[in-house]
Design a protein around this motif. Structure first.
Motif, PDB file in Angstrom:
ATOM      1  N   HIS A 184       0.850  -1.262  -0.009  1.00 12.28           N
ATOM      2  CA  HIS A 184       0.023  -0.016  -0.114  1.00 12.28           C
ATOM      3  C   HIS A 184       0.881   1.521  -0.078  1.00 12.28           C
ATOM      4  CE1 HIS A 184      -3.361  -2.660   0.860  1.00 12.28           C
ATOM      5  NE2 HIS A 184      -2.732  -3.101   1.711  1.00 12.28           N
ATOM      6  N   GLN A 216      -4.227   0.071   9.685  1.00 11.82           N
ATOM      7  CA  GLN A 216      -5.344  -0.094   8.618  1.00 11.82           C
ATOM      8  C   GLN A 216      -5.094  -0.589   7.395  1.00 11.82           C
ATOM      9  OE1 GLN A 216      -7.701   1.871  10.067  1.00 11.82           O
ATOM     10  NE2 GLN A 216      -6.052   2.159  11.605  1.00 11.82           N
ATOM     11  N   TYR A 217      -4.024  -1.575   7.301  1.00  9.72           N
ATOM     12  CA  TYR A 217      -3.350  -1.995   6.077  1.00  9.72           C
ATOM     13  C   TYR A 217      -3.329  -3.791   6.471  1.00  9.72           C
ATOM     14  CZ  TYR A 217      -3.104   2.700   4.339  1.00  9.72           C
ATOM     15  OH  TYR A 217      -3.410   3.865   4.044  1.00  9.72           O
ATOM     16  N   VAL A 253       3.056  -0.829   4.547  1.00 11.24           N
ATOM     17  CA  VAL A 253       2.577   0.334   3.784  1.00 11.24           C
ATOM     18  C   VAL A 253       3.612   1.488   3.568  1.00 11.24           C
ATOM     19  CG1 VAL A 253       1.700   1.419   6.150  1.00 11.24           C
ATOM     20  CG2 VAL A 253       0.831   1.992   3.691  1.00 11.24           C
TER      21      VAL A 253
END
Length: 432
Positions: free
Chosen positions: A278, A313-314, A318
Motif C-alpha cells: 500500500h 489500517q492495512y 505500507v
C-alpha cells in the motif's frame, strides 16, 4: 576425538552406529528405561538407554546428568516417526564431557532483566535458538536477493568523519591527529559514490546511534543493509523495496517455518506480504490519522504510535512517502511538485512493528545540496568529497536502509528487538 555425527545427519544413518556430542535438554526414567533429549545446535535427538543393556558406569552416568551437561553418546540409530527428526538413538555408551551444576536458567519464569544478565546462557533456549535461525535466514536472503540481481557489495567505513543522520546521535572518538571520528550511523554517503562506479551496490554491516532511547524499537548498535541504485527515482526505489521485503519474508516462510512455529508466530500476516504494498502520501497520512483520533499536525514526523495506528489500517506493509523537508535528512531530493517536501518514503511493517525501511531519492543538484548542508550547520569541509559527486556527472539515484533487527523482530513476532540480535547493545547494556 573420534568422528561424530551431527544430529541433522542421523536420518540417513538409520540402522547404523553413530556417535553424537551435545548438551542435555531433559531427562526422564521409568527405572529400567531412561530417556535423554540431547541437542547439538543442528537438531534434537532422543537417546534411549536400557539398564540391562548398558554397562553399570553408563547407567550411573545417566543418573548424574543435569540440564546443559555436555555429553557424548553412541549407539544404533533407529527410525522412530514419533521422535524429533524421525529417529532416536538406542545408546550403548554415554560419557559426561562437561558437568553442569546449578544452571541458572531453569524452567521457572524469569524476568527479562535476569535473562539479559545471563544472555550468554539464555541463547541456548529453544526460542532464542529459533530466533537466531530466522535471523540467519534473513541475512542469507538479503545477500542472495542482491547477488541474484547483480548488485555489488561495497564495504563502507565504520570510522568516519561525515555525519549521515543527526549530529546529536553520534558516538565519537579521537582519531590520531585528525580530530574526532564518529562511529558510522550509515554507509549511505559512501555507497552513493560507489553507485557511480558500479551502478547497483549495497553495503551491509553494523551501524550506531547514540540515542538515549529505551523503546522496544531501538538499539544503540544494529545491523543495516543499504542498497543504492543509479537512475532509480523514488517510485523505482519503492518497487525495489517491496520486492526485497517480500523476498526475505517468503524465504523465512519456506525455510524456517518450524522455527516460526516454535515461536508461536501467526503465519497468516506474513503470507500476505506480497507486492504491491500500500502507498499513502505523508499529507494524506496526517489527514487519516486525524480521522482516527490521533493528535497529529502537518509538519511533524510520525511517532511510533502514529506508525502503529496507521499500519493497522492495512493488511500488509505500507509506504508513507514525501515527508516534510524539515524533518528529514539533508541528502533527500526536494520534491519539485511541493518544495516543502522531499522524495522519500518509510516502509511500515504491519502488526505494530513500525518502520523497517527508510529510503529516498537523493538530492543530485549541487547548489541545493550545498545549501542544505549549510542550513543544517554541518561542517562543509567534511562533506566536500560528497558534494563533488554532484559536480562530476551528477545523476538521478536512490536508495534505502533496512534495519535487520526490526525486520527479524517483525518476522518472528517478538515484542522487542533486543532479542533479535545475540548480544544487544542498549542504553543500559554493554555486557555480556
Amino acid at each position: 576425538m573420534p568422528e561424530r555425527h551431527w544430529i541433522e545427519e542421523l536420518p540417513q544413518h538409520a540402522g547404523a552406529t553413530a556417535l553424537v556430542r551435545g548438551w542435555v535438554a531433559t531427562t526422564r526414567s521409568s527405572g529400567k528405561i531412561a530417556f535423554v533429549v540431547v541437542r547439538d545446535g543442528t537438531g534434537i535427538l532422543q537417546v534411549v538407554l536400557s539398564k540391562k543393556d548398558v554397562a553399570a558406569d553408563v547407567w550411573d552416568a545417566f543418573g548424574k546428568l543435569t540440564h546443559e551437561t555436555s555429553v557424548e553418546v553412541s549407539g544404533v540409530v533407529r527410525a522412530e516417526p514419533r521422535a524429533p527428526g524421525g529417529v532416536e538413538l538406542q545408546a550403548s555408551d554415554l560419557r559426561i564431557i562437561g558437568p553442569s551444576s546449578d544452571f541458572p536458567i531453569t524452567p521457572k519464569e524469569h524476568g527479562t532483566a535476569f535473562l539479559f544478565e545471563h544472555r550468554h546462557l539464555w541463547l541456548r533456549s529453544k526460542q532464542q535458538v529459533a530466533i537466531a535461525r530466522v535471523r540467519h535466514e534473513v541475512i542469507q536472503a538479503i545477500r542472495d536477493f542482491f547477488y541474484e540481481r547483480h548488485f555489488t557489495l561495497v564495504d563502507t567505513p565504520i570510522l568516519t568523519g561525515s555525519i549521515g543522520e543527526h549530529a546529536g546521535t553520534l558516538f565519537s572518538t579521537e582519531y590520531f591527529d585528525l580530530g574526532k571520528a564518529f562511529l558510522a550511523q550509515t554507509g549511505q554517503l559512501y555507497v552513493e559514490a560507489a553507485a557511480a562506479a558500479l551502478g547497483k551496490v549495497y553495503c551491509f554491516g553494523p551501524t550506531f546511534r547514540a540515542e538515549k532511547s529505551k523503546t522496544r524499537r531501538h538499539l544503540t548498535e544494529f545491523w543495516m543493509v543499504e542498497p543504492e541504485v543509479a537512475w532509480n527515482d523514488s517510485a523505482a526505489n519503492m518497487r525495489l523495496q517491496e520486492d526485497f521485503v517480500a523476498y526475505v519474508v517468503r524465504r523465512c516462510l519456506e525455510r524456517r517455518k518450524s522455527d516460526l512455529v516454535e515461536l508461536g508466530r501467526d503465519l497468516a500476516p506474513l503470507e500476505r506480504v506480497v507486492p504491491p504494498f500500500h502507498r499513502i502520501s505523508y499529507t494524506d497520512a496526517v489527514a487519516r490519522l486525524k480521522e482516527l483520533g490521533a493528535d497529529m499536525e502537518w509538519g511533524r514526523d510520525l511517532g511510533g504510535d502514529d506508525e502503529t495506528l496507521l499500519a493497522k489500517q492495512y493488511d500488509r506493509p505500507v509506504f508513507v512517502y514525501n515527508y516534510p523537508k524539515a524533518v528529514k535528512a539533508f541528502y533527500m531530493k526536494e520534491n519539485p511538485d511541493d518544495p516543502r517536501t522531499v522524495l522519500n518514503n518509510d516502509c511500515l511493517a504491519p502488526e505494530g512493528y513500525g518502520e523497517i525501511i527508510g529510503g529516498s531519492q537523493r538530492e543530485d543538484d549541487y547548489e541545493k545540496l550545498r545549501a542544505r548542508i549549510k542550513a543544517e550547520g554541518l561542517p562543509q569541509e567534511a562533506y566536500a568529497w560528497y558534494l563533488v559527486l554532484r559536480k562530476y556527472a551528477t545523476f538521478v539515484h536512490a536508495g534505502f536502509g533496512l534495519g535487520v533487527e526490526r525486520t527479524v523482530a517483525w518476522i518472528c513476532g517478538i515484542p522487542h528487538i533486543r532479542e533479535a540480535i545475540a548480544f544487544p547493545r542498549t542504553l543500559y547494556r554493554l555486557w555480556p
